[in-house]
Every structure is written in structure tokens, then in C-alpha cells.
Design an enzyme around this catalytic site. Structure first.
Site, PDB file in Angstrom:
ATOM      1  N   GLY A 146       5.903   3.559  15.446  1.00  0.00           N
ATOM      2  CA  GLY A 146       6.042   2.131  15.682  1.00  0.00           C
ATOM      3  C   GLY A 146       6.504   1.941  17.108  1.00  0.00           C
ATOM      4  O   GLY A 146       7.677   2.069  17.410  1.00  0.00           O
ATOM      5  N   GLY A 147       5.555   1.679  18.005  1.00  0.00           N
ATOM      6  CA  GLY A 147       5.923   1.339  19.373  1.00  0.00           C
ATOM      7  C   GLY A 147       6.323   2.491  20.264  1.00  0.00           C
ATOM      8  O   GLY A 147       6.869   2.260  21.345  1.00  0.00           O
ATOM      9  N   CYS A 158      -0.660  -0.646   4.397  1.00  0.00           N
ATOM     10  CA  CYS A 158      -1.429  -1.572   5.234  1.00  0.00           C
ATOM     11  C   CYS A 158      -1.061  -2.991   4.817  1.00  0.00           C
ATOM     12  O   CYS A 158      -1.103  -3.326   3.634  1.00  0.00           O
ATOM     13  CB  CYS A 158      -2.934  -1.341   5.059  1.00  0.00           C
ATOM     14  SG  CYS A 158      -3.910  -2.524   6.007  1.00  0.00           S
ATOM     15  N   ASN A 187       4.224   1.464   9.113  1.00  0.00           N
ATOM     16  CA  ASN A 187       2.939   0.816   9.322  1.00  0.00           C
ATOM     17  C   ASN A 187       3.226  -0.507  10.035  1.00  0.00           C
ATOM     18  O   ASN A 187       4.376  -0.786  10.383  1.00  0.00           O
ATOM     19  CB  ASN A 187       2.243   0.584   7.976  1.00  0.00           C
ATOM     20  CG  ASN A 187       0.724   0.638   8.121  1.00  0.00           C
ATOM     21  OD1 ASN A 187       0.162  -0.015   9.014  1.00  0.00           O
ATOM     22  ND2 ASN A 187       0.061   1.397   7.278  1.00  0.00           N
ATOM     23  N   ALA A 194      -6.214  -6.782  12.452  1.00  0.00           N
ATOM     24  CA  ALA A 194      -6.631  -6.756  11.051  1.00  0.00           C
ATOM     25  C   ALA A 194      -8.040  -6.182  11.049  1.00  0.00           C
ATOM     26  O   ALA A 194      -9.029  -6.897  11.104  1.00  0.00           O
ATOM     27  CB  ALA A 194      -6.613  -8.145  10.425  1.00  0.00           C
ATOM     28  N   GLY A 205       3.063  -1.712  18.303  1.00  0.00           N
ATOM     29  CA  GLY A 205       3.420  -1.624  19.713  1.00  0.00           C
ATOM     30  C   GLY A 205       4.921  -1.765  19.925  1.00  0.00           C
ATOM     31  O   GLY A 205       5.695  -1.867  18.969  1.00  0.00           O
ATOM     32  N   LYS A 235      -8.292   8.250  10.332  1.00  0.00           N
ATOM     33  CA  LYS A 235      -8.368   6.883   9.818  1.00  0.00           C
ATOM     34  C   LYS A 235      -8.139   6.965   8.316  1.00  0.00           C
ATOM     35  O   LYS A 235      -8.482   7.966   7.688  1.00  0.00           O
ATOM     36  CB  LYS A 235      -9.767   6.325  10.120  1.00  0.00           C
ATOM     37  CG  LYS A 235     -10.032   4.929   9.565  1.00  0.00           C
ATOM     38  CD  LYS A 235      -9.329   3.857  10.367  1.00  0.00           C
ATOM     39  CE  LYS A 235      -9.336   2.509   9.629  1.00  0.00           C
ATOM     40  NZ  LYS A 235      -8.425   1.531  10.270  1.00  0.00           N
TER      41      LYS A 235
END
Ligand SMILES: Cc1cc2nc3c(=O)[nH]c(=O)nc-3n(C[C@H](O)[C@H](O)[C@H](O)COP(=O)(O)OP(=O)(O)OC[C@H]3O[C@@H](n4cnc5c(N)ncnc54)[C@H](O)[C@@H]3O)c2cc1C
Ligand SMILES: Cc1cc2nc3c(=O)[nH]c(=O)nc-3n(C[C@H](O)[C@H](O)[C@H](O)COP(=O)(O)OP(=O)(O)OC[C@H]3O[C@@H](n4cnc5c(N)ncnc54)[C@H](O)[C@@H]3O)c2cc1C
Ligand SMILES: Cc1cc2nc3c(=O)[nH]c(=O)nc-3n(C[C@H](O)[C@H](O)[C@H](O)COP(=O)(O)O)c2cc1C
Ligand SMILES: Cc1cc2nc3c(=O)[nH]c(=O)nc-3n(C[C@H](O)[C@H](O)[C@H](O)COP(=O)(O)O)c2cc1C
Ligand code: FES
Ligand code: FES
Lengths: 310, 258, 310, 258
Positions: free
Chosen positions: A242-243, A129, A191, A71, A216, A45
Site C-alpha cells: 500500500g503506497g 478487491c 488491497n 476499477a 498509492g 493478476k
């Protein structure tokens, strides 16, 4: 079966699939569990200077099996508490990338140093972010700021520094180039995309914070474009994400230019077993397509001829 | 599946506990929970206290600021519901001992309901601080379960902890399983009491929750995520975590000792 | 049933659902057909100075029923040929918005003038195509350039000028504010997201042009965030789009701040009958939720209180 | 549905026309087309000339640069296929006259196949510039259709246009429908010949195509889109367009007179 091991700068990875930052990354036991489930490494994290509770709930919204909005607000126990979580992951034998976020170069350097001291194999700087005021995209959208932050951290630590670039920018390739100039050993992307959901019955945003980030399958085409453009601008390795949820998704990223990959939302949609599905499937697929080693496929799509006029 | 629905019913179960009923068509099993969104406030995990039919229910105890506001929600108010999430109690045991502390009865009552409907013998050890706080005592009785009560102040049933009642019941007759929900220290004691007799114990565990999708790690419990691998865990699984009964995590992921 | 008519600057719309630029917009008969199918207005294909064949095929790729990737390459017959198509649409009684693209402010003004002369009710400036070299996003990512272009066109024409803003930017709200300063009567958003698909068997991008633009349900959360951020920055009306295919999608956009809407990809996924589904459904939904007029719902989600800490 | 497949067979049908076969499992009906992607080159709409079973086929005539290259594709080459798209011929008429010009036989042959299998009587008027270019003559004959031929140079059958043959056939016996594919001037003549006799005509029409999804407008034909509303149109529908037989549009959307 093809060889999936790759080298991300000086860090050897048993396979290219890292656990993405923010998924299963608050606790050391979870990081260890992802490693045991077959991840090639785990990214923590994003950790900040002090404990942060994050935003109130609701913090997530889902779209079918193709999109996720969140979020969280960068909740994290803070760099004083977090080393004990890293120790658990390292103790399980995991390859660990420590992610940090901060508001300026000096704080990034300080946090990077503290994170590096935990023994992580590399650092990832969250410059991206999309929904945390004063952090993330807010410090990561200007090439000069990215370069300065990366340089400050690179000077402060000995482990490779990965700059995580935002897709919420006119020119993500330019940001990646700035990170490279600053001395990044690698860049990672993407991100989440700045996004919103509204509940029409309640006449309000679904997430307590209002704006959030989309991840996703829906963002895979956007992530691929970012990696593609970065590959044409920089020489350091790219960590694509990403996905990614199938072996072919992974291979698309690799052929677009990624040398390593991160997997986030797929863990919610498909469970942590997705790491084995990805590694087994990718090794088979590469074999089928005639690649002895994953590394041979990196950037392959850039070498195809374009039709005239395209 | 998320939906926004109007609260269709409100029942004051005890002075500090209210049941809210609402239309929610998705199938659910006892043990599962939903994320209950109080628009403009927060979203909290709540076990379903009514799992059957199109009208589901949650039973909420006043704890912190949000749950206190939940108690004031009037019928007709719009709330958000997503879920159901998590696993459920295995309903196959024939002789079940239920040990409920505080709002723990919320998740155990529908499990008892279904177990009774399947023909199981159900014995309930029900604890509360004082008599008016005994949650679902009458609901358990109405399903022909044997109900034994303990209150901290002795205002009804045995004076003291419900764990003592549970230990006595375990000694008196054989059980195939123990289902428990309540404070973790209580559940630990139940596990200890059952261990010498070899009765398997299943605990419904609470952790701070955010995504409820097995992603954000807020609800980490050792290598598990309560939202996905739980909330019902066997004592064996819990023994494999350093956390159970020892610490939980706050909203920032810091360990907080019990 | 609630009143769906809205006013977009000086242009009254019978309902808020405009045909988006680039869909059914090359021929006047198609524009007329969309109008007859119930669209509240039609936006033309983006028209340039001369005929442009666009990129070779493949020009599209689809993702389930939730995403569409395209790189048409701004094919269009050019401003000399196009007036006869506009005449057909106007002849059918349609409210027509003429879209133009150009490489600089002077050319935008010249094209805007020519397009305005066809009798269109408003102009939309395409400042946001993500995959046409020298046009679109390339001229629309800097606030100063956006302001200059809009100002030049506004000076040249008498019809309202709508600036179509790119989502491929760090701060789309800032671009919208620049357009407002330049005198835009409205802004519209979003155009497609820069995106890519790779065919792993062929080791090449799927689209002949390589990079393309993502549209459809996948981009709705991103479009909503853009509209939301713009609503907090500007006072001129916002035309929202990106993934609208159900009445609730439309209402999300309206509550996020849009006064009018455009519909593109849904026409491929659901057919042109989607206009009736949207108008009937939205009128019913507004009624159910207690809004007598669509206009009352504009920006409604901004008026909800946020939980502390969010 | 898009898939990349290896060409499994190649047959030279005429000196300028080649059939490519490839595995493509999706169900298809005669009249429908696919988008055929020649990687690194272009993607073209091609009617399916073989619609049944898992191995489909297209039959391509050398026209411009891409189609010429299609003719050189060797078995084993990877091509992209997406579709099938568009509508299909209505196979209910019992007595069908097929009028095929040039590569038009590609889409009409599978329709004739199915119509025969359903027991219809099929008569074919087949035209080409010269005898070796008569596409699918033997295929039509093998399905027991009556085949009448016309060539521009008289090297086989009647000398002159196939429309003259069609007009004669229409005069000789009654038909329930005419199916035609070929140059638009040819199809217009067929419509004119059938009109006085009240025989409905269905034309397979070609327009420049890009998306094939009814979106980009490249294939606009009056208020229709050939990719979605077609490629098979009744003469009545075509009469409602100002375009048919008059102009088509180039890649930039400009009108180009025929
Ligand atoms: C699976 C599960 C099922 C539950 N079922 C019930 C039930 O049936 N009835 C019932 O009354 N309560 C139930 N809870 C507890 C409930 O979710 C709240 O924790 C409790 O209502 C206190 O919330 P609060 O905001 O009022 O308290 P706060 O003032 O926020 O804090 C009081 C305590 O609640 C915890 N808490 C706050 N927010 C959350 C959260 N998002 N997730 C978990 N814990 C939180 C805090 O850590 C703190 O220890 C359940 C919890 C879980 C995890
Ligand atoms: C529904 C449909 C079915 C078709 N079926 C067949 C078939 O079964 N067999 C066959 O040989 N041909 C068929 N065609 C025609 C084919 O798609 C091509 O037009 C033809 O092969 C010429 O392509 P080219 O690139 O070689 O020619 P070019 O050199 O590009 O041009 C020659 C002509 O082809 C047209 N053309 C080029 N690209 C396209 C395109 N993307 N879409 C439509 N027209 C284009 C041009 O406008 C020009 O008139 C069909 C077309 C359509 C629309
Ligand atoms: C719930 C959630 C939390 C996240 N938290 C972080 C974070 O703390 N730091 C970070 O760099 N990225 C964070 N991300 C972004 C992911 O690491 C990743 O970049 C993004 O989700 C795209 O990958 P995916 O589609 O595989 O999820 C988070 C994503 C999600 C869904
Ligand atoms: C095939 C296609 C062509 C497009 N062409 C244009 C164009 O010429 N000009 C323009 O401003 N936008 C163009 N767009 C963008 C759309 O107008 C719209 O902004 C975008 O698709 C998002 O809306 P949607 O999800 O409803 O499609 C095009 C989109 C598609 C899918
Ligand atoms: S609540 Fe997010 S992982 Fe369980
Ligand atoms: S080919 Fe695009 S609309 Fe028909």
C-alpha cells in the site's frame, strides 16, 4: 550493505519486494520483465474461473503523484488460458506467487489447485478487491468466511497459501487471525480502499464502474495500521503493501511488522526501475541504521516504549 | 492530466473517418496519444492527429460500437481527454518514407508536418480500401510531400496493397527512415521490404488499452507496454517480441491471433 | 451566483460548509472566529463526560499537502465546563452543532441532553473516532449498537441528531441505515481512517499513541465512496466530509449525495480563509454548471447512466 | 517539515537552563518556534534561541517532567524537530527595549542578534530569580547591547522585578518598540508601563500546544491560535482577547486562571 533476502514461509525471496497483484500481471512476459528489473518475486493478476473482460473504461483516475483510483473489474484470461503466462515467468527464473479470486470456498479450492499445478511457488487469495460484485471484499469481510476459504485452499494444495486481507473492515487484524486459524502460511495487506471520484462537469463518477479502489502513497498510513494491528494478532509472516515507493516506506512497513512487501502503484508513478531503487536504497538504509539483515528489523517499532497516557 | 472539454470542431475526413478538435493545452509530440472519454460509453486510446497549438485533434475511424458513436459527436459535446501519453517519432531523419494504411495516416500526418517544418524530405505511401477513404491525402500534398496512393479496388493510384508501393519507393531512392502505421500484417511487410536496404523502420502499434499508465498490463506487447514504451517501436524492438504481427490480447488478456 | 443556503433537517444553513468537529472546536472564541470567517455553521469538539487531556504529543504528522495523521485522543474540557464555550459561539450568532462522544447509549443520551441544553442547533454523535479505546469506532461499527445509541439520544433531545459514521467498516452504508432506523435526522461521514506512521530512525511510531486517523485530500476518494453508498441506502440528509479543500471537492461530495459538508484539515493546510474560498468558488461553479441552487445538485452523479458492463 | 537529528551540542546556560544545538537546515526567524520531540516522552514547543545557519538551537528551562528530562539530553541523542512555526519579531524598529523574564531571553536573544546586525540600538532589561539564573546576560553584552539586570533576591543588579527596571528605562529614553517574553503578569506590566509613552509592545506568548498547525485549538488565545497567529502578538491584539494574563487552557482545554 545489509542482507535483504527473506523467507516467506517456505519460499526464499532474494529481496522482499514482490510485484503486487494486478500490476504487470496479465502476461507472462511482463511478469518476467518485472523479475528481470529486480523484483524479489512476482504476484500474478488475480485469476478467476473463466475469462473476464473487466469493466469498460475509464478504469483509472490519478491524484497528483500520491494517489490512484482504479476499477479494472478483475479482467483476466481465466485459469484455462493463464498457465501459459505462468510458464513464461517461471521460465525466466522468477519466483511466482499465483493470485486467484473466487466467489466461495469450493471455487477458491478448485482454482487454487489449478494455479498450484502451474508450478507457482505460493498462492495469494484475493479476499479483498473492493469493487467486484460477488468477489473480493464481499467474500472477505467475515472472519468465518475467510477462515473457511483459507482452510479449503490449504487442504487442496501443497504450496504456501497467502490470504490477502481487506482494509475495508472494522477489524482487519481479526480477519488476519481468521486466515491464520484457517492455515494460511502468511497474510498480505492491503488491497485498495473503496473509493470514488466524481467529474463535476459531467455530473457522473469518473470510473465507468462508479466505485473503485484507492492505492498509492495516500494509502500507506492505512496499510501500515493494518500491518501493525495484524502483527499484534498473528504469528505467521505478513506481506505489507500500500503506497510503497521509497526505501523508507518499505522500512516503515517492515518495522510495523511486514516480512515481505508488494509494490504496485509505484510502478505507474515511477516506472519499473523502482525495484532497483528500493532494493539498493533499503540495503543502504538498513546498514546505516545498524541492521545486518532485513529480518532483524521486522516488527522493530513494536518494541519501542510508549509514553505514559498514550 | 485529465480534463473535460467541449468539442470545438468536427471534420468528416472520409466517409468512415472524422476529426474532432478540442482545446487541450498540454504540449504533445507526433506519435503520442490521448485517452478519449465518451462519457457514459467508453474511453479509447487515440493518436493525436493535430499536435500543435492549444487546439489538438484526433481522427477516428468507425470500427466497433464506440468509435462509431465518436463519429456522431457534435461540436459542443463534452468529452474527457487525458494524456498525452507514450513516446513520439524521432524527427531527426532527413529523408522519410511514410507508409500509412487506413486510419494510420492519423498519427503519421502530424509527424510529417513537423518533419517538413524541420526541412526533411517526406514521401508518403498512402493506402485505403477505395479512393474516398484515402485519409489526409490532401493534407500530405499541401505540405509538399510526395504522395503515392494505392487502393484495394484501384479507384485511385495503384490497385492493391500500399506495401507494394512502399517496396517500389524503397527501391527507387534512399531513405533514412520509414514511419508506418496500419494493420500489423501491413507493417510487417514494410519491415521486410526495408530490411534488405538497411533502412530503419518505426511502427506505431495498437493494443487494447485501459490505464495508459504502464500499470494494468492490458497493452502488453512482449516485455513492453505500448502505452509507455510505445506506441512507436523500432523494428528491432518488435523483433524481440513474440507478439508483433502474431497475436494481440483482448480485454481479458487472452491472446487473439491476427 | 447560485444559492448556497441549505436546510439540514430543521436547521437552515447560510452555506453548506460547517467547521468539522475537532478543528478549532475546544474554545468558544475559535468557534466564533470560524463563523466570522464565513463557515455555514460550526461543529464543536467532541465533548465527553469529564475533562480529558488527550494523548501526549506527538499528536500529528503531515504528508505533503495531501494528508494529515492525528491522534489527539479526544481531549476536551468535559460537559461541565463546555457550556460556556458554546455560549460564546452562540453569542456570536453562529449556527452550532454540538458533538459528543460516549461509551454506551445511556451515556450518549445523558451527554446529548446536556449538550442540547446549551442551546446548540443540532447534535452530532461521534460514533467514529478511530483511535480512542472504548469510544468512537469501537462503539460505532455494529449496526445494532449504532441504532441503539441514536435511538437513545433522539428520545432524550428535541434538536436534530446527526450520526457521524465511521469509514473503517465493511459497510458504512449499512451503519448509516442503522442510524436512520434509530431516528437520526442526518448522518455525517467520514471520520478519519485508522492509520499509522513509523519513524524508521527512531524505530517507533511517530504518534505517541501509535495508531491515529488519516484526514485531508488523501481521504477524499474514500469519503466520496461512503457518501455515495449511503445515498443509495438512506433518505435522511448526508453531511459529507473528508479532504474538502476546493469548491470542486465540495461539489463532488454534493453530487455524490451530500447536502451539507464539513471542513477540517483544509483549515490547517490553507487557513480559515478557506471558508470564503469555498463559498465564493462553489457559488460560481454551480452557476457555471447551470445549477440555480446547491440543493439541485445533491446526488446528481447518481442520475448518470452507466455504460453497459460497468 | 519534520526531521530526526542527533543533538550536536549542549551548553548549560544557567543551573536550570540548557541549550541544545542540532542540525536543522530550514530557514527560521527570531520569534519562531519548533516542536521538539523527545522520543518516548513528549513533544514540546520551544522557541529557537539560535536561528541562523544550519545549526539551530533551543534553550530549555527545567519546568515540568519533560523539560527536566530535556536538560539531561546528551550530545548524540536523537531528537525530533518540526517547524519552524509561527510568526517572528518585526526587526524594523531602530531603538528596541527588550524585557526578558526567566527563559524568555531564549527567544529574545536571537531577535536582539539580528536587530543589532541591522544596526538597531538594543537595550535589555533582564530578570531572574537570582544571579546565576540570568539567561544570556553575556550573550546580550557581547552584542554591544545595554544590559540592565534585576534579580528577585538582589544578588545582581536591581533587587525586585525586571518590570521596574523596564519602567525606568522607558522613562529615561525613547524607544520605537518593546519586545518582551516572560510570565504573562510580567508582560502585562510591561504593556502598562509602555502605554502612556505610546511605545508599541510585542509579546511572545506561550500556550499549551499540540498540533502547531493551527488546527487542534489547544493553543487558543481569544480568537487567535498562538501557533499560527503568534507566538508574537502586539499589545493591541492581546487587548482583544479575554485570555491574556487572565487564563490559559490545560491539555483538556479547560480554562486555568493565572
Ligand atoms: C495507441 C493507439 C492509438 C490509436 N489511434 C487511433 C486513431 O488515431 N484513430 C483510430 O481510429 N483509432 C485509433 N486507435 C484504435 C482505437 O483505440 C480503437 O481500438 C478503435 O477505435 C476501435 O474501438 P471500438 O470500441 O469502436 O471497437 P470495438 O467494438 O470495441 O472493437 C474493435 C477493435 O478495437 C479494439 N479495442 C476496443 N477497445 C480498445 C481499447 N480500449 N484499446 C485498444 N483497442 C481497443 C478491440 O480489441 C477490437 O479489436 C488507436 C489505438 C491505440 C492503442
Ligand atoms: C511558542 C512557545 C515557545 C516556548 N519556548 C520555550 C523556550 O524557549 N524555552 C523553554 O524552556 N520553554 C519554552 N516554552 C515552554 C515549553 O514548551 C514547556 O511548556 C515547558 O518546557 C514545560 O514543559 P514540561 O512538560 O516540562 O512541563 P509540565 O510538567 O508538562 O507542565 C509545566 C507547564 O508547562 C505547560 N506545558 C506542558 N506541555 C506543554 C505543551 N505541549 N505546550 C505548551 N505548554 C505546555 C503546562 O501547561 C504547565 O503549565 C515555550 C512554549 C511555547 C508555547
Ligand atoms: C490497477 C490495479 C489493479 C489491481 N488488481 C489487483 C488484483 O487483480 N488482485 C489483487 O489482489 N489486488 C489488485 N490490486 C491491488 C494491489 O495489488 C495492491 O494491493 C494495492 O494497489 C496497494 O498497493 P500499491 O499502493 O503499491 O499499489 C490492483 C491495484 C491496481 C492499482
Ligand atoms: C486534529 C483533528 C481532530 C479531530 N477531532 C475530532 C473529534 O473530536 N470528533 C470528531 O467527530 N471528529 C474529529 N476529527 C475528524 C474530523 O472531524 C473529520 O471527520 C476528518 O478530519 C475528515 O475531514 P477533513 O479531511 O476535512 O479533515 C478530527 C480530525 C482532526 C484532523
Ligand atoms: S494500458 Fe495499462 S499498462 Fe498500458
Ligand atoms: S497547537 Fe494546535 S491549534 Fe495551535
Amino acid at each position: 550493505m545489509s542482507d535483504l533476502s527473506v523467507r516467506l514461509s517456505s519460499v526464499p525471496l532474494r529481496n522482499p519486494f514482490l510485484l503486487a497483484s494486478g500490476i504487470w500481471g496479465e502476461s507472462g512476459e511482463s511478469l518476467a520483465a518485472a523479475w528481470r528489473a529486480g523484483a524479489g518475486g512476482v504476484v500474478t493478476k488475480s485469476i478467476g474461473a473463466g475469462p473476464r473482460p473487466g469493466y469498460p473504461n475509464p478504469t483509472v483516475e490519478t491524484y497528483g503523484d500520491w494517489g490512484m483510483l482504479n476499477a479494472m473489474g478483475l479482467p483476466n484470461p481465466g485459469i484455462d488460458e493463464y498457465p501459459k503466462e505462468v510458464a513464461i515467468a517461471l521460465g525466466a527464473g522468477a519466483t511466482v506467487v499465483g493470485s486467484v479470486f473466487a466467489g466461495d470456498a469450493a471455487e477458491f479450492a478448485r482454482l487454487g489447485e489449478r494455479m498450484a499445478a502451474t508450478g507457482v511457488h505460493a498462492l495469494e487469495l484475493n479476499l479483498s478487491c473492493p469493487h467486484a460484485e460477488g468477489f473480493g471484499t464481499e467474500v472477505g469481510s467475515e472472519p468465518a468466511a475467510v477462515e473457511e476459504i483459507v482452510r479449503a485452499v490449504v487442504r487442496a494444495v501443497r504450496v504456501p497459501v497467502i490470504a490477502k486481507i481487506t482494509p475495508n473492515a472494522a477489524d482487519p487484524g481479526g480477519l488476519a487471525a481468521a486466515a491464520e486459524r484457517g492455515g494460511a502460511a502468511a497474510v498480505s495487506a492491503i488491497n485498495t480502499l473503496r473509493a470514488l471520484a466524481v467529474d463535476v462537469r459531467l455530473r457522473r463518477p469518473v470510473l465507468a464502474h462508479g466505485l473503485g479502489g484507492l492505492s498509492g502513497p495516500a494509502v500507506k498510513p492505512v496499510g501500515l495500521a493494518c500491518v501493525w494491528q495484524m502483527y499484534e494478532r498473528i504469528r505467521v509472516p505478513i506481506v505489507g503493501m500500500g503506497g510503497i515507493s521509497t526505501p523508507d516506506d518499505a522500512l516503515e512497513y517492515v518495522m510495523a511488522g511486514a516480512r515481505a512487501l508488494e509494490v504496485g502503484t509505484a510502478i505507474a508513478f515511477r516506472g519499473v526501475g523502482v525495484f532497483r531503487e528500493l532494493t539498493d536504497g533499503l540495503a543502504r538504509r538498513l546498514d546505516e541504521l545498524g541492521f545486518a539483515r532485513l529480518e532483524d528489523a521486522v516488527g522493530a517499532a513494536h518494541r519501542a516504549a510508549r509514553p505514559a497516557g498514550a | 492530466m485529465r480534463s473535460v472539454v467541449a468539442v470545438s470542431g468536427r471534420v468528416e475526413e472520409t466517409p468512415s473517418t472524422v476529426t474532432l478538435r478540442f482545446p487541450f493545452a498540454a504540449a504533445a509530440d507526433p506519435g503520442q496519444f490521448v485517452m478519449l472519454w465518451i462519457p457514459g460509453d467508453d474511453e479509447l486510446p487515440m493518436s493525436l492527429s493535430y499536435t500543435d497549438g492549444p487546439s489538438k485533434g484526433v481522427t477516428v475511424k468507425a470500427m466497433g460500437s464506440t468509435s462509431r458513436r465518436v463519429l456522431d459527436i457534435a461540436p459542443g459535446t463534452a468529452i474527457g481527454i487525458r494524456g498525452p501519453y507514450g513516446n513520439a517519432f524521432d524527427l531527426s531523419p532527413r529523408r522519410v518514407l511514410i507508409v500509412a494504411g487506413g486510419s494510420g495516416a492519423a498519427v503519421l500526418a502530424p509527424a510529417a508536418d513537423r518533419a517538413r517544418a524541420l526541412g526533411a524530405e517526406v514521401t508518403v505511401a498512402l493506402g485505403a480500401t477505395r479512393a474516398p477513404e484515402l485519409l489526409f491525402r490532401d493534407r500530405f500534398r499541401a505540405m509538399d510531400a510526395r504522395v503515392e496512393v494505392a487502393t484495394d479496388d484501384g479507384s485511385e493510384g495503384a490497385k492493391g496493397f500500399v506495401t507494394a508501393v512502399a517496396a517500389r519507393l524503397l527501391g527507387e531512392s534512399p531513405f533514412d527512415a520509414v514511419w508506418t502505421c496500419g494493420p500489423e500484417v501491413m507493417m510487417r511487410k514494410v519491415i521486410e521490404a526495408a530490411r534488405p536496404r538497411g533502412v530503419p523502420v518505426f511502427c506505431s502499434v495498437e493494443r487494447h488499452m485501459k490505464c495508459a499508465l504502464g500499470m494494468c498490463d492490458a497493452c502488453a506487447l512482449g516485455p513492453y507496454h505500448v502505452c509507455e514504451d510505445g506506441p512507436v517501436f523500432s523494428a528491432e524492438h518488435l523483433a524481440r517480441t513474440p507478439d508483433f504481427g502474431v497475436f494481440h490480447r483482448d480485454s481479458s488478456g487472452r491472446r487473439v491471433p491476427f
